[in-house]
Design a protein around this motif. Sequence first.
Motif, mmCIF file in Angstrom:
data_model
loop_
_atom_site.group_PDB
_atom_site.id
_atom_site.type_symbol
_atom_site.label_atom_id
_atom_site.label_comp_id
_atom_site.label_asym_id
_atom_site.label_seq_id
_atom_site.Cartn_x
_atom_site.Cartn_y
_atom_site.Cartn_z
ATOM 1 N N LYS A 2 -7.383 12.620 20.430
ATOM 2 C CA LYS A 2 -7.545 10.922 20.815
ATOM 3 C C LYS A 2 -6.646 10.007 20.326
ATOM 4 N N THR A 4 -5.937 6.863 19.033
ATOM 5 C CA THR A 4 -6.572 4.924 19.324
ATOM 6 C C THR A 4 -5.781 3.658 19.136
ATOM 7 N N TYR A 6 -5.015 0.260 17.950
ATOM 8 C CA TYR A 6 -6.247 -1.305 17.106
ATOM 9 C C TYR A 6 -4.796 -2.088 17.308
ATOM 10 N N GLU A 34 -8.289 5.299 23.354
ATOM 11 C CA GLU A 34 -9.328 4.611 22.888
ATOM 12 C C GLU A 34 -8.432 2.948 22.389
ATOM 13 N N VAL A 36 -9.575 -0.317 20.285
ATOM 14 C CA VAL A 36 -10.061 -1.080 19.399
ATOM 15 C C VAL A 36 -9.948 -2.459 18.742
#
Length: 76
Positions: A2, A4, A6, A34, A36
């Motif tokens: 995964k 991420t 930001y 992902e 964020v």
Amino acid sequence: MKITVYGPGCTNCVTLADHAQAAAKELGLDVEIEKVEDFAEIAKAGIMNTPGLAIDGQVKVKGRVPSIEKIKELLK
């Protein structure tokens, strides 16, 4: 694995997500990316300067957009 990203959705954040996707593809890795964008969550991750990049929950990059080659090194 995964990844991420930001950041609030700025140009650098989008570029970082694109670089991460390209790096994973070049290495033949199956990754989930992902994004964020919530400032509270970004701060909670310890990122004060965006964009930021985490791999499997571990922050690797803060406040810059690394090259695809650099991200490939981080993914290995």
